[in-house]
Design an enzyme around this catalytic site. Structure first.
Site, PDB file in Angstrom:
ATOM      1  CB  CYS A 283      -0.983  -0.028   1.165  1.00 17.46           C
ATOM      2  SG  CYS A 283      -2.409   1.068   0.925  1.00 17.46           S
TER       3      CYS A 283
ATOM      4  CG  HIS B 114      -3.823  -3.657   2.973  1.00 11.96           C
ATOM      5  ND1 HIS B 114      -2.880  -3.182   3.860  1.00 11.96           N
ATOM      6  CD2 HIS B 114      -4.417  -2.567   2.445  1.00 11.96           C
ATOM      7  CE1 HIS B 114      -2.915  -1.856   3.889  1.00 11.96           C
ATOM      8  NE2 HIS B 114      -3.831  -1.459   3.027  1.00 11.96           N
TER       9      HIS B 114
ATOM     10  CD  GLU C  47      -1.690  -6.309   5.270  1.00 10.39           C
ATOM     11  OE1 GLU C  47      -2.091  -5.175   5.578  1.00 10.39           O
ATOM     12  OE2 GLU C  47      -1.127  -6.547   4.177  1.00 10.39           O
TER      13      GLU C  47
END
Length: 211
Positions: A58, A184, A186
């Protein structure tokens, strides 16, 4: 794996060489605002110039675009419009259809969005497929007005939205592993089922350590 947390502000004060010379991979995560951005950019430059595996998420991806624009494309005052509204080269900016929205939540790109991954790239080698879907939470995007100049100077835009409007993944081909993503990963990674990009990044860091 040993994780070493390094404050971007420490890089600003002490220099990237001192802070990063002993690491085998550099991850710059997401965030908002100006604090530490110049330290992140300096750390990314260190990764690019020294061949250290780099993963930008990001804001980390956006800082990689800024660093490349400044130090490779010659746009020395390139920046994000989030950090400097007066920059002559806003390589990161709001999309045109976002600029009239005053409610900050209304300008964010949220949730799952599709992405088309280019073959013969680090991203494709990690995913193994051309069509992916990833989760987003951000306001600013790569400015399409600079896409041609970035590509001409060697930045590969390896992930693009299916309609061609949004840059999702950038990378360098002449580097051991240098990938930045607008989304993202994650949010889709699990302890026993790691996200393909984290797996590839850690693999590149191990290879760098052993080289």
């Amino acid at each position: 794996m040993e994780v070493e947390k390094i404050a971007a502000e420490d890089i600003e004060s002490d220099g990237a060489e001192r802070a990063l010379r002993s690491v085998h991979g550099i991850l710059v995560p997401g965030g908002f605002g100006q604090r530490g951005v110049e330290g992140k950019i300096a750390g990314i430059r260190f990764a690019r110039e020294h061949g250290v595996p780099f993963f930008g998420i990001c804001l980390g991806m956006q800082c990689a675009v800024i660093e490349f624009a400044r130090n490779v494309c010659g746009l020395t005052d390139a920046n994000s419009a989030e950090n400097d509204e007066q920059t002559a080269h806003p390589v990161i900016s709001l999309m045109d259809d976002q600029k009239g929205v005053v409610d900050l939540g209304g300008t964010m790109r949220l949730g799952a969005w599709p992405c088309r991954v280019s073959p013969d790239t680090a991203a494709f080698r990690a995913y193994g497929v051309e069509q992916i879907s990833e989760r987003h939470r951000h306001r600013y995007e790569v400015n399409n007005n600079y896409r041609a100049q970035l590509e001409e100077n060697g930045l590969t835009l390896s992930g693009i939205s299916p309609d061609g409007r949004l840059v999702e993944i950038v990378e360098l081909q002449d580097h051991p592993w240098f990938v930045g993503v607008q989304f993202h990963p994650e949010l889709k990674s699990q302890p026993l089922n790691p996200h393909p990009l984290f797996r590839a990044f850690i693999g590149a860091a191990i290879a760098f350590k052993n080289s």
